[in-house]
Enzyme design. Structure first.
Site, PDB file in Angstrom:
ATOM      1  N   GLU A   1       0.826  -1.221   0.000  1.00 59.43           N
ATOM      2  CA  GLU A   1       0.000   0.000   0.000  1.00 59.43           C
ATOM      3  C   GLU A   1       0.858   1.269   0.000  1.00 59.43           C
ATOM      4  O   GLU A   1       1.696   1.443   0.896  1.00 59.43           O
ATOM      5  CB  GLU A   1      -0.905  -0.015   1.252  1.00 59.43           C
ATOM      6  CG  GLU A   1      -1.884   1.127   1.285  1.00 59.43           C
ATOM      7  CD  GLU A   1      -2.866   1.020   2.466  1.00 59.43           C
ATOM      8  OE1 GLU A   1      -3.217  -0.091   2.878  1.00 59.43           O
ATOM      9  OE2 GLU A   1      -3.255   2.092   2.968  1.00 59.43           O
TER      10      GLU A   1
ATOM     11  N   LYS B   1      -7.184  -1.123  11.543  1.00 60.91           N
ATOM     12  CA  LYS B   1      -6.579  -1.522  10.262  1.00 60.91           C
ATOM     13  C   LYS B   1      -5.336  -0.675   9.991  1.00 60.91           C
ATOM     14  O   LYS B   1      -4.308  -1.168   9.531  1.00 60.91           O
ATOM     15  CB  LYS B   1      -7.613  -1.361   9.137  1.00 60.91           C
ATOM     16  CG  LYS B   1      -7.192  -1.946   7.797  1.00 60.91           C
ATOM     17  CD  LYS B   1      -6.420  -0.984   6.928  1.00 60.91           C
ATOM     18  CE  LYS B   1      -6.055  -1.586   5.599  1.00 60.91           C
ATOM     19  NZ  LYS B   1      -5.177  -0.739   4.794  1.00 60.91           N
TER      20      LYS B   1
ATOM     21  N   ASP C   1       4.389 -14.477  11.342  1.00 60.86           N
ATOM     22  CA  ASP C   1       3.072 -14.851  10.823  1.00 60.86           C
ATOM     23  C   ASP C   1       2.056 -13.732  11.118  1.00 60.86           C
ATOM     24  O   ASP C   1       1.599 -13.595  12.256  1.00 60.86           O
ATOM     25  CB  ASP C   1       2.667 -16.165  11.524  1.00 60.86           C
ATOM     26  CG  ASP C   1       1.271 -16.635  11.157  1.00 60.86           C
ATOM     27  OD1 ASP C   1       0.535 -15.882  10.489  1.00 60.86           O
ATOM     28  OD2 ASP C   1       0.906 -17.759  11.558  1.00 60.86           O
TER      29      ASP C   1
ATOM     30  N   HIS D   1      -2.286  10.596   0.405  1.00 61.26           N
ATOM     31  CA  HIS D   1      -2.455   9.324  -0.289  1.00 61.26           C
ATOM     32  C   HIS D   1      -2.303   9.506  -1.790  1.00 61.26           C
ATOM     33  O   HIS D   1      -1.588   8.777  -2.445  1.00 61.26           O
ATOM     34  CB  HIS D   1      -3.886   8.841  -0.025  1.00 61.26           C
ATOM     35  CG  HIS D   1      -3.945   7.523   0.644  1.00 61.26           C
ATOM     36  ND1 HIS D   1      -3.700   7.369   1.974  1.00 61.26           N
ATOM     37  CD2 HIS D   1      -4.236   6.297   0.174  1.00 61.26           C
ATOM     38  CE1 HIS D   1      -3.847   6.113   2.300  1.00 61.26           C
ATOM     39  NE2 HIS D   1      -4.161   5.437   1.213  1.00 61.26           N
TER      40      HIS D   1
HETATM   41  C1  MEV Z   1      -5.708   3.115   5.437  1.00 56.65           C
HETATM   42  O1  MEV Z   1      -4.985   1.988   4.996  1.00 56.65           O
HETATM   43  C2  MEV Z   1      -5.702   3.219   6.951  1.00 56.65           C
HETATM   44  C3  MEV Z   1      -6.589   4.333   7.536  1.00 56.65           C
HETATM   45  O2  MEV Z   1      -7.907   4.203   7.064  1.00 56.65           O
HETATM   46  C4  MEV Z   1      -6.520   4.181   9.051  1.00 56.65           C
HETATM   47  C5  MEV Z   1      -7.501   5.039   9.805  1.00 56.65           C
HETATM   48  O3  MEV Z   1      -8.553   5.414   9.258  1.00 56.65           O
HETATM   49  O4  MEV Z   1      -7.210   5.295  10.995  1.00 56.65           O
HETATM   50  C6  MEV Z   1      -6.086   5.684   7.119  1.00 56.65           C
END
Ligand code: MEV
Length: 426
Positions: free
Chosen positions: A81, A266, A282, A379
């Site tokens: 990513e 995430k 892992d 991004h």
């Molecule tokens: C993107 O890979 C991760 C985010 O969505 C984490 C978050 O929203 O805290 C930017």
């Protein structure tokens, strides 16, 4: 521009490797390995998985600027990513005045012997508890070498598992706390469990449902913390006080709403998994444990805590973290070994501390962007090069198109294509 005048991210891949050699972070032989990015040998690939038909490369980068427990660290990350590594390095820079601090209480893994169909479950529980000495003796006999190295069975407890809202069935489970030193430990634990199960069955007159390690490592918690003066958070559009307050509110909100908690977490796992993969560990085991821990209060919650304390923003992340630095895939994946050397770690505990700091840094980056300019700006800027490659840009065209895309009012593949055609027509 000469290499010395270029920032790390502006250097070519080989220049970056030279920089790491010059700074004493990697050796010449590791540089060769990174430069070649070798495929696994056929033997290794076949020994790791079944039905192997190919290999699937992912890019590896390094996050910079980390100071962990007073030591500078360069962090290898394997991830597909864009923006994860840049965000992590940038956070570490903002947080570098005090860096990160870590702590670990202990590192004991949990094995479960799960029994069913026990005639008198309360009596069986007591019987197991009374046979402590024999259980410790059998554990030692099952795996003498780990016990002689100071590891092995440390303690155990027994629980009756029942929930009448789901079923009338009852189970009896023995939880064994086992120290596996620097190995991930699956084999050690399963060997000890197998050695103990016949004796436990004999004691209880029950039947075995299964014996297996648990990935919910509640006896191997690792904490990373950081503290940054609010003045260091100031941006063009926001005061440090305002940003700090909003980051604290964002972490609070992730405690309340599982929909946000999942995304919040995430982002943390973006950082954690990238290092876990780079070191041959892992990520599925780490994810399973982390998300179970995020639900420990009966509701799935955000994993970090951010608070404004006087003039500082204070962050904290605690997770179960059991990683290996020897054995399993780590010993056969050539880059896993080089990455551990790059990190300068030999013990599992050192690696776990670093991984937690990366998770905290990644969360800081995400929250800081989300509560200020939004995530899309950064991004998209980093996405520009992949967009250029997608429409066919090659070599130096890639950076030219990416830079033009960054300045364009909108960024998509149609615009990238148009820019490439114009460049080639020149
Ligand atoms: C993107 O890979 C991760 C985010 O969505 C984490 C978050 O929203 O805290 C930017």
């Amino acid at each position: 521009m000469s290499q010395e005048n270029k920032k790390f991210y502006q250097q070519t891949r080989v220049e970056r490797l030279d920089t790491l050699v010059n700074q004493g972070i990697i050796s010449d032989s590791d540089k060769e390995l990174y430069q070649k990015t070798p495929l696994l040998t056929e033997d290794v690939a076949n020994s790791l998985i079944e039905n192997q038909i190919s290999q699937f490369p992912l890019p590896e980068g390094v996050a910079l600027n980390f100071i962990i427990d007073g030591e500078k660290k360069v962090i290898p990350m394997v991830v597909e990513e864009p923006s994860v590594i840049a965000a992590c390095s940038n956070s570490a820079k903002i947080l570098s005045r005090n860096g990160f601090s870590t702590s670990i209480s202990k590192r004991e893994l949990i094995g479960q012997i799960i029994l069913k169909d026990i005639p008198d479950i309360e009596a069986a529980k007591l019987k197991i508890e009374k046979n402590k000495d024999q259980i410790f003796t059998l554990a030692k006999e099952a795996h003498p070498s780990i016990h002689s190295r100071g590891g092995g069975l440390k303690d155990f407890y027994v629980k009756i598992i029942k929930d009448t809202t789901i079923t009338d069935k009852e189970f009896l489970t023995v939880y064994l706390l086992i120290e596996t030193k620097d190995a991930m430990g699956a084999n050690i634990i399963n060997t000890i469990l197998e050695g103990l199960t016949p004796f436990i069955l004999e004691l209880t007159n029950g039947a075995s449902l299964m014996s297996i390690l648990s990935n919910y490592n509640t006896e191997a918690l690792v904490t990373a913390t950081c503290e940054v003066p609010l003045t260091d958070l100031e941006t063009k559009n926001f005061s440090g006080q305002e940003l700090g307050q909003k980051i604290a509110e964002a972490s609070l909100y992730a405690k309340l709403d599982p929909h946000r908690a999942a995304t919040h977490n995430k982002g943390i796992m973006n950082g954690i998994d990238s290092v876990v993969i780079a070191t041959g560990n892992d990520p599925r085991a780490v994810e399973a444990g982390a998300h179970a821990f995020a639900s420990k209060n009966g509701r799935y919650q955000g994993m970090t805590n951010w608070e404004v304390v006087e003039d500082n923003l204070v962050g904290e992340l605690t997770l179960p973290m059991v990683l290996g630095t020897v054995g399993g895939a780590i010993s056969v994946l050539p880059l896993a070994k080089s990455n551990l050397e790059l990190l300068g770690v030999t013990t599992s505990e050192e690696l776990s501390r670093i991984v937690l700091c990366v998770g905290l840094a990644q969360n800081f980056a995400a929250l800081r962007a989300l509560v200020s300019d939004g995530i899309q700006k950064g991004h998209m800027s980093l996405h520009a090069s992949s967009l250029a490659i997608q429409v066919g840009a090659q070599n130096e065209e890639i950076e030219i198109i990416a830079n033009q895309l960054r300045l364009a009012p909108k960024m998509n593949s149609a615009i990238a294509k148009e820019l490439l055609m114009t460049l080639r027509d020149k």
